[in-house]
Design a protein around this motif. Structure first.
Motif, PDB file in Angstrom:
ATOM      1  N   MET A  25      62.983  48.146 -56.161  1.00  0.00           N
ATOM      2  CA  MET A  25      63.110  49.415 -55.444  1.00  0.00           C
ATOM      3  C   MET A  25      64.509  49.996 -55.612  1.00  0.00           C
ATOM      4  O   MET A  25      64.666  51.203 -55.811  1.00  0.00           O
ATOM      5  N   LEU A  29      65.548  53.533 -57.256  1.00  0.00           N
ATOM      6  CA  LEU A  29      66.329  54.510 -56.500  1.00  0.00           C
ATOM      7  C   LEU A  29      67.643  54.863 -57.179  1.00  0.00           C
ATOM      8  O   LEU A  29      68.112  55.994 -57.087  1.00  0.00           O
ATOM      9  N   THR A  30      68.262  53.898 -57.869  1.00  0.00           N
ATOM     10  CA  THR A  30      69.544  54.189 -58.508  1.00  0.00           C
ATOM     11  C   THR A  30      69.376  54.835 -59.876  1.00  0.00           C
ATOM     12  O   THR A  30      70.270  55.536 -60.334  1.00  0.00           O
ATOM     13  N   ASP A  35      67.647  60.618 -55.374  1.00  0.00           N
ATOM     14  CA  ASP A  35      67.951  59.469 -54.523  1.00  0.00           C
ATOM     15  C   ASP A  35      66.877  59.265 -53.473  1.00  0.00           C
ATOM     16  O   ASP A  35      66.991  58.391 -52.636  1.00  0.00           O
ATOM     17  N   GLN A  36      65.846  60.090 -53.521  1.00  0.00           N
ATOM     18  CA  GLN A  36      64.817  60.055 -52.484  1.00  0.00           C
ATOM     19  C   GLN A  36      63.431  59.965 -53.101  1.00  0.00           C
ATOM     20  O   GLN A  36      63.143  60.599 -54.108  1.00  0.00           O
ATOM     21  N   PHE A  37      62.588  59.155 -52.495  1.00  0.00           N
ATOM     22  CA  PHE A  37      61.190  59.020 -52.894  1.00  0.00           C
ATOM     23  C   PHE A  37      60.328  59.160 -51.650  1.00  0.00           C
ATOM     24  O   PHE A  37      60.739  58.743 -50.564  1.00  0.00           O
ATOM     25  N   LEU A  42      57.282  55.825 -54.284  1.00  0.00           N
ATOM     26  CA  LEU A  42      57.951  54.537 -54.475  1.00  0.00           C
ATOM     27  C   LEU A  42      56.951  53.449 -54.830  1.00  0.00           C
ATOM     28  O   LEU A  42      57.191  52.653 -55.730  1.00  0.00           O
ATOM     29  N   ILE A  78      69.399  51.829 -47.621  1.00  0.00           N
ATOM     30  CA  ILE A  78      68.507  52.988 -47.671  1.00  0.00           C
ATOM     31  C   ILE A  78      68.420  53.592 -46.277  1.00  0.00           C
ATOM     32  O   ILE A  78      68.760  52.947 -45.283  1.00  0.00           O
ATOM     33  N   TYR A  80      65.287  54.931 -44.179  1.00  0.00           N
ATOM     34  CA  TYR A  80      63.825  54.924 -44.207  1.00  0.00           C
ATOM     35  C   TYR A  80      63.325  55.771 -43.051  1.00  0.00           C
ATOM     36  O   TYR A  80      63.479  55.418 -41.886  1.00  0.00           O
ATOM     37  N   TYR A  86      59.580  58.958 -46.037  1.00  0.00           N
ATOM     38  CA  TYR A  86      60.570  59.117 -47.102  1.00  0.00           C
ATOM     39  C   TYR A  86      61.580  57.988 -47.098  1.00  0.00           C
ATOM     40  O   TYR A  86      61.975  57.487 -46.056  1.00  0.00           O
ATOM     41  N   GLU A  88      65.325  57.070 -48.818  1.00  0.00           N
ATOM     42  CA  GLU A  88      66.482  57.660 -49.480  1.00  0.00           C
ATOM     43  C   GLU A  88      67.557  56.594 -49.666  1.00  0.00           C
ATOM     44  O   GLU A  88      67.879  55.853 -48.742  1.00  0.00           O
ATOM     45  N   ARG A  89      68.101  56.527 -50.869  1.00  0.00           N
ATOM     46  CA  ARG A  89      69.190  55.600 -51.148  1.00  0.00           C
ATOM     47  C   ARG A  89      70.451  56.089 -50.472  1.00  0.00           C
ATOM     48  O   ARG A  89      70.760  57.266 -50.488  1.00  0.00           O
TER      49      ARG A  89
END
Length: 107
Positions: A25, A29-30, A35-37, A42, A78, A80, A86, A88-89
């Motif tokens: 994951m 994300l990186t 930076d967001q799924f 994901l 992250i 969450y 959503y 987000e890193r």
């Protein structure tokens, strides 16, 4: 000299990255353009990358929402948003360096 805060941060990052699914994951994300799924994006990304077999998707989704994402959020790698689905890193140069190094080792 390392501070206690620095050592704790490294311990938390390594704890998160000790699991292959969580590493996957973080790679997604990186490396991604964003930076967001969304939650579904994901999961799809993890299946595409081969971390999760399609036949185990439902089991993975349960562990993702009940274990992996809350732990990653708690450790600060992250954000969450469970209500909106959503992930987000959280940008962090040290975490990104560790993630990049691990990914090179795993290739």
């Amino acid at each position: 000299m390392q501070t206690n805060e620095s050592r704790d941060f490294i311990d938390d990052a390594l704890e998160v990255l000790s699991d292959s699914n969580r590493r996957g994951m973080m790679y997604a994300l990186t490396e991604g353009e964003s930076d967001q799924f969304s939650y579904d994006e994901l999961v799809d990304e993890m299946v595409e990358r081969g971390y999760v077999d399609e036949s185990a998707r439902e089991t993975f989704e349960v562990s993702l929402s009940h274990s992996h994402l809350p732990k990653m959020d708690e450790k600060g790698v992250i954000n969450y948003d469970q209500e909106n689905g959503y992930i987000e890193r959280v940008p962090n140069e040290k975490v990104e360096e560790i993630v990049e190094s691990l990914e090179e080792i795993e290739k």
